[in-house]
Design a protein around this motif. Structure first.
Motif, PDB file in Angstrom:
ATOM      1  N   CYS A  27      30.008  32.727  57.263  1.00 36.91           N
ATOM      2  CA  CYS A  27      29.532  32.074  56.040  1.00 36.91           C
ATOM      3  C   CYS A  27      29.067  33.118  55.037  1.00 36.91           C
ATOM      4  N   ASN A  28      28.300  34.088  55.510  1.00 37.26           N
ATOM      5  CA  ASN A  28      27.804  35.136  54.621  1.00 37.26           C
ATOM      6  C   ASN A  28      28.956  35.938  54.027  1.00 37.26           C
ATOM      7  N   TYR A  29      29.972  36.220  54.844  1.00 37.50           N
ATOM      8  CA  TYR A  29      31.139  36.976  54.378  1.00 37.50           C
ATOM      9  C   TYR A  29      31.882  36.202  53.285  1.00 37.50           C
ATOM     10  N   VAL A  30      32.126  34.911  53.543  1.00 38.30           N
ATOM     11  CA  VAL A  30      32.877  34.094  52.586  1.00 38.30           C
ATOM     12  C   VAL A  30      32.106  33.943  51.279  1.00 38.30           C
ATOM     13  N   MET A  31      30.803  33.661  51.404  1.00 34.59           N
ATOM     14  CA  MET A  31      29.992  33.467  50.211  1.00 34.59           C
ATOM     15  C   MET A  31      29.824  34.776  49.430  1.00 34.59           C
ATOM     16  N   SER A  32      29.661  35.867  50.152  1.00 31.72           N
ATOM     17  CA  SER A  32      29.431  37.153  49.492  1.00 31.72           C
ATOM     18  C   SER A  32      30.643  37.619  48.706  1.00 31.72           C
ATOM     19  N   ARG A  33      31.825  37.211  49.114  1.00 33.99           N
ATOM     20  CA  ARG A  33      33.032  37.599  48.376  1.00 33.99           C
ATOM     21  C   ARG A  33      33.020  37.029  46.964  1.00 33.99           C
ATOM     22  N   GLY A  34      32.293  35.928  46.799  1.00 33.16           N
ATOM     23  CA  GLY A  34      32.150  35.368  45.458  1.00 33.16           C
ATOM     24  C   GLY A  34      31.042  36.020  44.665  1.00 33.16           C
ATOM     25  N   ALA A  35      30.165  36.749  45.369  1.00 32.90           N
ATOM     26  CA  ALA A  35      29.037  37.412  44.703  1.00 32.90           C
ATOM     27  C   ALA A  35      29.450  38.820  44.286  1.00 32.90           C
ATOM     28  N   THR A  36      30.524  38.900  43.531  1.00 37.74           N
ATOM     29  CA  THR A  36      31.058  40.194  43.111  1.00 37.74           C
ATOM     30  C   THR A  36      31.463  40.137  41.645  1.00 37.74           C
ATOM     31  N   LEU A  37      31.751  41.308  41.113  1.00 39.46           N
ATOM     32  CA  LEU A  37      32.287  41.416  39.759  1.00 39.46           C
ATOM     33  C   LEU A  37      33.710  41.956  39.848  1.00 39.46           C
ATOM     34  N   ASN A  38      34.579  41.438  39.019  1.00 36.43           N
ATOM     35  CA  ASN A  38      35.973  41.854  39.055  1.00 36.43           C
ATOM     36  C   ASN A  38      36.214  43.024  38.111  1.00 36.43           C
ATOM     37  N   ASN A  39      36.197  44.213  38.677  1.00 37.90           N
ATOM     38  CA  ASN A  39      36.551  45.437  37.952  1.00 37.90           C
ATOM     39  C   ASN A  39      35.783  45.614  36.636  1.00 37.90           C
ATOM     40  N   PRO A  40      34.455  45.647  36.699  1.00 41.42           N
ATOM     41  CA  PRO A  40      33.706  45.919  35.459  1.00 41.42           C
ATOM     42  C   PRO A  40      33.987  47.328  34.963  1.00 41.42           C
ATOM     43  N   HIS A  41      34.105  47.488  33.661  1.00 42.06           N
ATOM     44  CA  HIS A  41      34.375  48.797  33.070  1.00 42.06           C
ATOM     45  C   HIS A  41      33.070  49.505  32.694  1.00 42.06           C
ATOM     46  N   ILE A  42      33.084  50.797  32.873  1.00 39.39           N
ATOM     47  CA  ILE A  42      31.973  51.622  32.406  1.00 39.39           C
ATOM     48  C   ILE A  42      32.300  52.012  30.972  1.00 39.39           C
ATOM     49  N   PRO A  43      31.523  51.562  29.995  1.00 40.94           N
ATOM     50  CA  PRO A  43      31.890  51.787  28.590  1.00 40.94           C
ATOM     51  C   PRO A  43      31.854  53.252  28.194  1.00 40.94           C
ATOM     52  N   LEU A  44      32.686  53.593  27.243  1.00 47.31           N
ATOM     53  CA  LEU A  44      32.776  54.969  26.775  1.00 47.31           C
ATOM     54  C   LEU A  44      31.447  55.450  26.208  1.00 47.31           C
ATOM     55  N   LYS A  45      30.712  54.563  25.533  1.00 42.95           N
ATOM     56  CA  LYS A  45      29.438  54.970  24.942  1.00 42.95           C
ATOM     57  C   LYS A  45      28.431  55.381  26.016  1.00 42.95           C
ATOM     58  N   TYR A  46      28.570  54.851  27.211  1.00 43.85           N
ATOM     59  CA  TYR A  46      27.704  55.252  28.325  1.00 43.85           C
ATOM     60  C   TYR A  46      28.126  56.630  28.832  1.00 43.85           C
ATOM     61  N   ILE A  47      29.422  56.817  28.964  1.00 48.53           N
ATOM     62  CA  ILE A  47      29.942  58.065  29.523  1.00 48.53           C
ATOM     63  C   ILE A  47      29.738  59.235  28.568  1.00 48.53           C
ATOM     64  N   GLU A  48      29.842  58.985  27.266  1.00 44.44           N
ATOM     65  CA  GLU A  48      29.744  60.075  26.279  1.00 44.44           C
ATOM     66  C   GLU A  48      28.350  60.701  26.224  1.00 44.44           C
ATOM     67  N   LYS A  49      27.367  60.059  26.820  1.00 44.00           N
ATOM     68  CA  LYS A  49      26.021  60.629  26.880  1.00 44.00           C
ATOM     69  C   LYS A  49      25.880  61.650  28.014  1.00 44.00           C
ATOM     70  N   LEU A  50      26.885  61.727  28.855  1.00 38.37           N
ATOM     71  CA  LEU A  50      26.848  62.618  30.019  1.00 38.37           C
ATOM     72  C   LEU A  50      27.290  64.023  29.635  1.00 38.37           C
ATOM     73  N   PRO A  51      26.965  65.028  30.472  1.00 39.19           N
ATOM     74  CA  PRO A  51      27.435  66.393  30.207  1.00 39.19           C
ATOM     75  C   PRO A  51      28.965  66.464  30.238  1.00 39.19           C
ATOM     76  N   GLN A  52      29.535  67.029  29.184  1.00 41.21           N
ATOM     77  CA  GLN A  52      30.991  67.160  29.108  1.00 41.21           C
ATOM     78  C   GLN A  52      31.415  68.527  29.646  1.00 41.21           C
ATOM     79  N   ILE A  53      32.504  68.541  30.374  1.00 46.08           N
ATOM     80  CA  ILE A  53      33.054  69.784  30.922  1.00 46.08           C
ATOM     81  C   ILE A  53      34.431  69.993  30.326  1.00 46.08           C
ATOM     82  N   THR A  54      34.604  71.122  29.651  1.00 40.66           N
ATOM     83  CA  THR A  54      35.906  71.441  29.066  1.00 40.66           C
ATOM     84  C   THR A  54      36.452  72.755  29.623  1.00 40.66           C
ATOM     85  N   ASN A  55      35.610  73.792  29.648  1.00 37.48           N
ATOM     86  CA  ASN A  55      36.049  75.108  30.110  1.00 37.48           C
ATOM     87  C   ASN A  55      35.465  75.429  31.480  1.00 37.48           C
TER      88      ASN A  55
END
Length: 232
Positions: free
Chosen positions: A179-207
């Motif tokens: 029961c917990n397994y079946v119910m928990s499968r519904g307690a999820t998010l389908n592929n939420p995206h991490i927005p670019l504005k969140y990522i752009e605040k992180l340290p950038q590595i280029t070189n």
């Protein structure tokens, strides 16, 4: 994972000089890095668009795993063939985003746990009848392919020769887990995206990606160690 995603991940492993688990196809870890005796696990993500996809059915297992993970976000050119730049995220950097998603699904998790606790011996009797014992076939009818053959044997609390059997109490526990397994499968998010504005605040590595990544990880580990010492 698509072939192109796999190719990008391999490129990121090479670019940052990371190690790959021997069981990479089955492991929960994309890659790891050893810094000053610390083995640091990494989640590798790549994108060509505005925002980074995560996983299907994001739920409790992912939250528990990600809270201690370090991340690299690799951004590619439009056709996905050339890595342009990357961002590094420590567990602390990702904590706010992970917590927001965990909080979003928390009501569903609580409902799943409440439903599981509602399963009783009467539930088993209504479904399977009142019996002296229950068979492995009946257990598999309830649990489906959730368990391996070894797990079915381990969970049996009654035996008769080589026959696996389950008591009413044990079958109730099995049904609660299902029961917990079946119910928990519904307690999820389908592929939420991490927005670019969140990522752009992180340290950038280029070189010098491998060297700079190690510097950033070392800084985080030293900061975390200092915090632990201060609160000890």
């Amino acid at each position: 994972m698509s072939v192109q995603d796999d190719q990008r991940e391999n490129q990121m492993v090479d670019r940052f000089n990371l190690d790959v688990p021997e069981d990479r196809k089955r492991s929960d870890i994309d890659a790891y890095l050893t810094v000053d005796g610390h083995e640091v696990a990494f989640e590798l993500k790549s994108a060509t668009s505005r925002g980074v996809s995560t996983v299907r059915d994001l739920g409790a297992n992912h939250f528990a795993k990600w809270k201690n993970m370090h991340w690299i976000f690799g951004f590619y050119n439009r056709d996905g063939t050339r890595l342009l730049h990357s961002y590094y995220a420590s567990p602390e950097d990702m904590a706010a985003w992970i917590s927001s998603k965990e909080e979003y699904v928390r009501p569903d998790v609580e409902l799943a746990e409440h439903a599981m606790r509602g399963i009783s011996a009467d539930s088993v009797i209504r479904l399977l009848g009142e019996k002296e014992f229950y068979t492995k076939e009946e257990a598999k009818w309830v649990m489906k392919n959730q368990w391996t053959a070894a797990r079915y044997a381990e969970q049996a609390d009654l035996t008769a020769g080589n026959e696996i059997r389950y008591s009413l109490n044990r079958m109730t526990a099995l049904m609660q887990e299902r029961c917990n397994y079946v119910m928990s499968r519904g307690a999820t998010l389908n592929n939420p995206h991490i927005p670019l504005k969140y990522i752009e605040k992180l340290p950038q590595i280029t070189n010098e990606p491998a060297m700079n990544l190690r510097r950033l990880v070392r800084d985080y580990l030293e900061k975390a160690s200092s915090t632990d010492d201060a609160t000890a």
